[in-house]
Design a protein around this motif. Structure first.
Motif, PDB file in Angstrom:
ATOM      1  N   PHE A  57       0.828  -1.202   0.000  1.00  0.00           N
ATOM      2  CA  PHE A  57       0.000   0.000   0.000  1.00  0.00           C
ATOM      3  C   PHE A  57       0.868   1.260   0.000  1.00  0.00           C
ATOM      4  O   PHE A  57       0.630   2.212  -0.750  1.00  0.00           O
ATOM      5  N   LEU A  58       1.901   1.234   0.856  1.00  0.00           N
ATOM      6  CA  LEU A  58       2.803   2.389   0.936  1.00  0.00           C
ATOM      7  C   LEU A  58       3.573   2.588  -0.374  1.00  0.00           C
ATOM      8  O   LEU A  58       3.766   3.718  -0.838  1.00  0.00           O
ATOM      9  N   VAL A  59       4.024   1.446  -0.968  1.00  0.00           N
ATOM     10  CA  VAL A  59       4.764   1.534  -2.236  1.00  0.00           C
ATOM     11  C   VAL A  59       3.875   2.088  -3.341  1.00  0.00           C
ATOM     12  O   VAL A  59       4.277   2.961  -4.122  1.00  0.00           O
ATOM     13  N   ASN A  60       2.641   1.576  -3.435  1.00  0.00           N
ATOM     14  CA  ASN A  60       1.705   2.063  -4.455  1.00  0.00           C
ATOM     15  C   ASN A  60       1.400   3.544  -4.275  1.00  0.00           C
ATOM     16  O   ASN A  60       1.315   4.305  -5.243  1.00  0.00           O
ATOM     17  N   LYS A  61       1.221   3.914  -3.020  1.00  0.00           N
ATOM     18  CA  LYS A  61       0.944   5.317  -2.728  1.00  0.00           C
ATOM     19  C   LYS A  61       2.114   6.200  -3.151  1.00  0.00           C
ATOM     20  O   LYS A  61       1.931   7.262  -3.760  1.00  0.00           O
ATOM     21  N   ARG A  62       3.336   5.716  -2.854  1.00  0.00           N
ATOM     22  CA  ARG A  62       4.533   6.480  -3.220  1.00  0.00           C
ATOM     23  C   ARG A  62       4.720   6.521  -4.740  1.00  0.00           C
ATOM     24  O   ARG A  62       5.095   7.547  -5.311  1.00  0.00           O
ATOM     25  N   THR A  63       4.426   5.382  -5.386  1.00  0.00           N
ATOM     26  CA  THR A  63       4.560   5.307  -6.849  1.00  0.00           C
ATOM     27  C   THR A  63       3.612   6.276  -7.538  1.00  0.00           C
ATOM     28  O   THR A  63       3.980   6.971  -8.497  1.00  0.00           O
ATOM     29  N   LYS A  64       2.365   6.323  -7.054  1.00  0.00           N
ATOM     30  CA  LYS A  64       1.391   7.247  -7.627  1.00  0.00           C
ATOM     31  C   LYS A  64       1.831   8.693  -7.438  1.00  0.00           C
ATOM     32  O   LYS A  64       1.671   9.530  -8.334  1.00  0.00           O
ATOM     33  N   LEU A  65       2.410   8.967  -6.278  1.00  0.00           N
ATOM     34  CA  LEU A  65       2.888  10.322  -6.008  1.00  0.00           C
ATOM     35  C   LEU A  65       4.026  10.699  -6.964  1.00  0.00           C
ATOM     36  O   LEU A  65       4.043  11.794  -7.539  1.00  0.00           O
ATOM     37  N   ILE A  66       4.965   9.740  -7.130  1.00  0.00           N
ATOM     38  CA  ILE A  66       6.096   9.979  -8.041  1.00  0.00           C
ATOM     39  C   ILE A  66       5.605  10.143  -9.478  1.00  0.00           C
ATOM     40  O   ILE A  66       6.079  10.997 -10.231  1.00  0.00           O
ATOM     41  N   SER A  67       4.621   9.296  -9.869  1.00  0.00           N
ATOM     42  CA  SER A  67       4.071   9.373 -11.223  1.00  0.00           C
ATOM     43  C   SER A  67       3.414  10.723 -11.477  1.00  0.00           C
ATOM     44  O   SER A  67       3.577  11.324 -12.544  1.00  0.00           O
ATOM     45  N   LYS A  68       2.661  11.214 -10.479  1.00  0.00           N
ATOM     46  CA  LYS A  68       2.031  12.529 -10.610  1.00  0.00           C
ATOM     47  C   LYS A  68       3.082  13.629 -10.743  1.00  0.00           C
ATOM     48  O   LYS A  68       2.953  14.551 -11.551  1.00  0.00           O
ATOM     49  N   GLN A  69       4.143  13.501  -9.924  1.00  0.00           N
ATOM     50  CA  GLN A  69       5.217  14.493 -10.002  1.00  0.00           C
ATOM     51  C   GLN A  69       5.911  14.447 -11.363  1.00  0.00           C
ATOM     52  O   GLN A  69       6.240  15.486 -11.942  1.00  0.00           O
ATOM     53  N   LYS A  70       6.112  13.214 -11.887  1.00  0.00           N
ATOM     54  CA  LYS A  70       6.744  13.060 -13.206  1.00  0.00           C
ATOM     55  C   LYS A  70       5.868  13.662 -14.305  1.00  0.00           C
ATOM     56  O   LYS A  70       6.360  14.350 -15.208  1.00  0.00           O
ATOM     57  N   ASP A  71       4.552  13.387 -14.226  1.00  0.00           N
ATOM     58  CA  ASP A  71       3.629  13.954 -15.214  1.00  0.00           C
ATOM     59  C   ASP A  71       3.652  15.475 -15.167  1.00  0.00           C
ATOM     60  O   ASP A  71       3.617  16.146 -16.210  1.00  0.00           O
ATOM     61  N   ARG A  72       3.717  16.019 -13.953  1.00  0.00           N
ATOM     62  CA  ARG A  72       3.756  17.468 -13.808  1.00  0.00           C
ATOM     63  C   ARG A  72       5.045  18.035 -14.399  1.00  0.00           C
ATOM     64  O   ARG A  72       5.035  19.064 -15.084  1.00  0.00           O
ATOM     65  N   ILE A  73       6.164  17.334 -14.161  1.00  0.00           N
ATOM     66  CA  ILE A  73       7.456  17.771 -14.719  1.00  0.00           C
ATOM     67  C   ILE A  73       7.437  17.678 -16.243  1.00  0.00           C
ATOM     68  O   ILE A  73       7.923  18.576 -16.942  1.00  0.00           O
ATOM     69  N   ARG A  75       4.807  17.860 -18.188  1.00  0.00           N
ATOM     70  CA  ARG A  75       3.974  18.945 -18.706  1.00  0.00           C
ATOM     71  C   ARG A  75       4.729  20.269 -18.695  1.00  0.00           C
ATOM     72  O   ARG A  75       4.648  21.057 -19.644  1.00  0.00           O
ATOM     73  N   GLN A  76       5.481  20.480 -17.624  1.00  0.00           N
ATOM     74  CA  GLN A  76       6.268  21.712 -17.533  1.00  0.00           C
ATOM     75  C   GLN A  76       7.356  21.743 -18.610  1.00  0.00           C
ATOM     76  O   GLN A  76       7.586  22.783 -19.242  1.00  0.00           O
ATOM     77  N   ASN A  77       8.017  20.581 -18.827  1.00  0.00           N
ATOM     78  CA  ASN A  77       9.050  20.505 -19.871  1.00  0.00           C
ATOM     79  C   ASN A  77       8.453  20.731 -21.255  1.00  0.00           C
ATOM     80  O   ASN A  77       9.069  21.364 -22.121  1.00  0.00           O
ATOM     81  N   LYS A  78       7.246  20.187 -21.462  1.00  0.00           N
ATOM     82  CA  LYS A  78       6.572  20.365 -22.744  1.00  0.00           C
ATOM     83  C   LYS A  78       6.245  21.832 -22.984  1.00  0.00           C
ATOM     84  O   LYS A  78       6.416  22.355 -24.092  1.00  0.00           O
ATOM     85  N   ILE A  79       5.779  22.489 -21.917  1.00  0.00           N
ATOM     86  CA  ILE A  79       5.473  23.921 -22.028  1.00  0.00           C
ATOM     87  C   ILE A  79       6.740  24.716 -22.320  1.00  0.00           C
ATOM     88  O   ILE A  79       6.752  25.611 -23.174  1.00  0.00           O
ATOM     89  N   VAL A  80       7.828  24.356 -21.616  1.00  0.00           N
ATOM     90  CA  VAL A  80       9.116  25.035 -21.840  1.00  0.00           C
ATOM     91  C   VAL A  80       9.587  24.823 -23.277  1.00  0.00           C
ATOM     92  O   VAL A  80      10.059  25.757 -23.938  1.00  0.00           O
ATOM     93  N   LYS A  81       9.448  23.559 -23.776  1.00  0.00           N
ATOM     94  CA  LYS A  81       9.865  23.257 -25.149  1.00  0.00           C
ATOM     95  C   LYS A  81       9.026  24.030 -26.163  1.00  0.00           C
ATOM     96  O   LYS A  81       9.547  24.554 -27.157  1.00  0.00           O
ATOM     97  N   GLN A  82       7.707  24.093 -25.921  1.00  0.00           N
ATOM     98  CA  GLN A  82       6.832  24.847 -26.822  1.00  0.00           C
ATOM     99  C   GLN A  82       7.220  26.317 -26.852  1.00  0.00           C
ATOM    100  O   GLN A  82       7.269  26.939 -27.917  1.00  0.00           O
TER     101      GLN A  82
END
Length: 515
Positions: A57-73, A75-82
Motif C-alpha cells: 500500500f505504501l509503495v503504491n501510494k509512493r509510486t502514484k505520487l512519483i508518477s504525478k510528479q513526473k507527469d507534472r514535470i 507537462r512543464q518541460n513540454k510547455i518550456v519546449k513549446q
C-alpha cells in the motif's frame, strides 16, 4: 484446543512426578508440540502477509505520487519546449538559421562576405500617392497581405528575406548555399511575383475596383557583406555595391517588369528570353547595361502557361548538386571566344556558339536528355569551335586541347572531360556520330540548315570562306552547298521531324539559283 487442555491437565496432576510414562502420553505430547508449531506458523504467516499488504500500500501510494510528479514535470518541460520552439521560430522569422545558431553558441555574429549572391528589390509604383487616398489601417492590412504572399514565393525558391522598408521589399539568394543557381531562382521568383500582380490586376478589373497596385523589380548579382547590426532590436542586413546597384536597377525598371543587370543576365540567359535595354545612366553608379526578363524559353516552360516545366526543375535541381560550374564556365568561354576569335569569322564566330547552345535546348528537351548529360553537351558546344582561334582546318582537335586545359579549373572530372572531348570531335564534317549525345550535338551544330534564317547564315559562311581565301565565287559556294546538303541527314527524331522539310526546300532554292 480441548485435547490440549486435557493433555495439559493430566500432565500436571497425574504424572508430574512419574517417570513411567505411557505411550499415550508421548503421543499426546507430540500432537501438542506439532499443533503449537502449526498455530505459530499460521500466526506468523498472517503477520507477514499483513506487513506485505501495508508495504505494498505504501509503495503504491509512493509510486502514484512519483508518477504525478513526473507527469507534472513532463507537462512543464513540454510547455518550456513549446515556448522555446516559439522563440526559435520567431527568431528564424527575423534572422537566418545560421545567424540564430551563431548567436546561441557565441552571443555574436561574425561579418561574412558572399560571392555571386543575387540581390532583389521590389517596390510598389506610386505608393506615396496611394497612401494619401487610402485609410491607413486598410493600407497596412493590404500591404501586409501582399508581402505575406511575397514571403511564400521567396520561401518557395529558397531565398532569404532581408527586410521591408515601407513599400520596398528586399531579398537575396546565395548566402552560403546555392551559389550556382541563386540568380535563376531569383529571376523565377520575380516572374512569379509579377504574374501574381497581374492576376490581382485582372481580378480588380473584373470586380470593377480602381485600386491596382503595380511593382517594379530589380536584380543584380555580385558580392555582398552580411552582418547583424546593434545589440537591441538587432537587425540582419546586407551591404556593398551589389545592393546599391540592385536598388538603382529597380529604380530604372518599368512598372510590371523584371529588370536585371548584365551580371545576372550572364547567369540566366540560357533559360530566359530577355530584351537588351543597353546602357542606362543611374544615380551614383554610372552607366549600367540592363535587360528585361520576358519569360522562360519555350523548352523550359509548360505549353499553356509561363510556369516552368518538370524538365527545367530537374535541370536546376541537378545542377545545384553537380561539382562543376557550367554557368561560370559559359561566361568565361564566350568572353574568351569574343577576345580571341578572328573578326572575319562571320559564321564560326561567338554568335554561332550561342546559336548552337540555343538549338541544343529544343533537341535535348524533345529527346529527354538527362540533366547531367545536358550540361555535358552544353560544355562541348562551348569548345567545339574554339580551335578556330589557332587554325581553320582540323580545328576540332585544338578545341579538345582547350577543353582539357580549362575544364579542370571549373570542377570537371577526367571522365567528364573525356566524354566532352569525344563530343567535340564528333562535330567534324562529315559527321559520323556513334551514340545519342553525339547525334544531338551534330544536329544542333547544323540546325540552321532547316531553319528560316538559313539564307542569312549561308551568306555569312560564304563571306567567311571568301575572306579566308578558301573560296572565290558564289557559284562555287552554291555547288559545295548542294553537294553537302544532298549527302546530309539529321540523326535525332526532333531534327528529322522539324528541320528536314525546310532543309530540302533550301536545297531546291540553291539548285534553282545555280542553274
Amino acid at each position: 484446543m480441548l485435547i490440549l487442555a486435557g493433555f495439559s491437565q493430566r500432565l500436571s496432576y497425574l504424572h508430574i512426578f512419574s517417570f513411567d510414562l505411557s505411550k499415550e502420553f508421548y503421543f499426546n505430547f507430540l500432537l501438542f508440540s506439532l499443533t503449537t508449531l502449526v498455530v505459530g506458523y499460521i500466526i506468523r504467516v498472517r503477520q507477514i502477509k499483513s506487513n506485505q499488504r501495508k508495504l505494498s500500500f505504501l509503495v503504491n501510494k509512493r509510486t502514484k505520487l512519483i508518477s504525478k510528479q513526473k507527469d507534472r514535470i513532463d507537462r512543464q518541460n513540454k510547455i518550456v519546449k513549446q515556448q522555446k520552439d516559439q522563440s526559435d521560430k520567431l527568431l528564424l522569422n527575423v534572422l537566418p538559421s545560421y545567424v540564430v545558431k551563431e548567436l546561441k553558441e557565441h552571443g555574436q555574429v561574425s561579418i561574412k562576405t558572399y560571392e555571386n549572391a543575387s540581390v532583389m528589390f521590389i517596390d510598389i509604383v506610386g505608393f506615396s500617392k496611394i497612401a494619401e487616398r487610402i485609410n491607413p489601417k486598410f493600407l497596412v492590412n493590404k500591404l501586409n497581405n501582399l508581402f505575406s504572399q511575397f514571403d511564400k514565393i521567396i520561401e518557395k525558391y529558397g531565398l532569404e528575406k532581408i527586410k521591408t522598408i515601407g513599400d520596398a521589399y528586399l531579398t537575396v539568394g546565395g548566402l552560403g548555399v546555392d551559389f550556382k543557381t541563386n540568380p535563376i531562382k531569383c529571376v523565377s521568383a520575380a516572374l512569379e511575383i509579377q504574374n501574381l500582380m497581374q492576376k490581382k490586376k485582372n481580378k480588380s478589373f473584373i470586380d470593377k475596383r480602381d485600386e491596382n497596385w503595380t511593382v517594379r523589380i530589380g536584380i543584380h548579382t555580385g558580392d555582398v557583406i552580411t552582418g547583424v547590426i546593434g545589440t537591441k532590436r538587432i537587425a540582419y542586413d546586407i551591404f556593398g555595391s551589389t545592393v546599391n546597384i540592385a536598388e538603382r536597377i529597380e529604380a530604372n525598371c518599368e512598372p510590371g517588369k523584371v529588370n536585371i543587370s548584365e551580371d545576372t543576365y550572364n547567369c540566366i540567359n540560357m533559360f530566359y528570353n530577355c530584351t537588351n535595354r543597353g546602357e542606362i545612366t543611374t544615380k551614383n553608379t554610372g552607366d549600367i547595361n540592363m535587360f528585361f526578363v520576358n519569360s522562360l524559353k519555350l523548352s523550359f516552360r509548360e505549353k499553356n502557361n509561363f510556369s516552368s516545366n518538370s524538365w527545367f526543375n530537374s535541370i536546376i535541381e541537378s545542377y545545384s548538386k553537380l561539382k562543376f560550374n557550367f554557368l561560370k564556365l559559359k561566361i568565361f568561354g564566350i568572353h574568351f571566344l569574343k577576345n580571341h576569335l578572328s573578326s572575319n569569322l562571320y559564321y564560326h564566330g561567338p554568335h554561332h556558339t550561342l546559336d548552337v547552345l540555343q538549338s541544343l535546348d529544343q533537341i535535348c528537351f524533345y529527346e529527354k536528355v538527362k540533366p547531367t548529360d545536358f550540361f555535358i553537351l552544353k560544355t562541348a558546344v562551348l569548345f567545339h569551335d574554339m580551335g578556330y582561334i589557332d587554325q581553320y582546318e582540323n580545328n576540332e582537335i585544338i578545341g579538345v586541347k582547350y577543353a582539357q586545359k580549362f575544364l579542370p579549373e571549373y570542377g570537371y572530372s577526367k571522365i567528364q572531360i573525356e566524354k566532352i572531348s569525344e563530343l567535340i570531335l564528333a562535330t567534324k564534317v562529315p559527321q559520323k556520330p556513334k551514340n545519342k549525345l553525339e547525334k544531338i550535338i551534330c544536329d544542333a551544330d547544323l540546325d540552321y540548315l532547316g531553319r528560316e534564317d538559313f539564307i542569312n547564315i549561308s551568306d555569312n559562311f560564304f563571306r567567311e570562306l571568301r575572306e579566308n581565301k578558301i573560296l572565290k565565287s558564289k557559284k562555287e559556294w552554291d555547288q559545295i552547298q548542294i553537294n553537302f546538303i544532298e549527302k546530309h541527314n539529321y540523326f535525332t527524331e526532333f531534327s528529322v521531324n522539324n528541320r528536314t522539310k525546310l532543309k530540302n526546300n533550301h536545297l531546291q532554292f540553291i539548285k534553282d539559283q545555280y542553274k
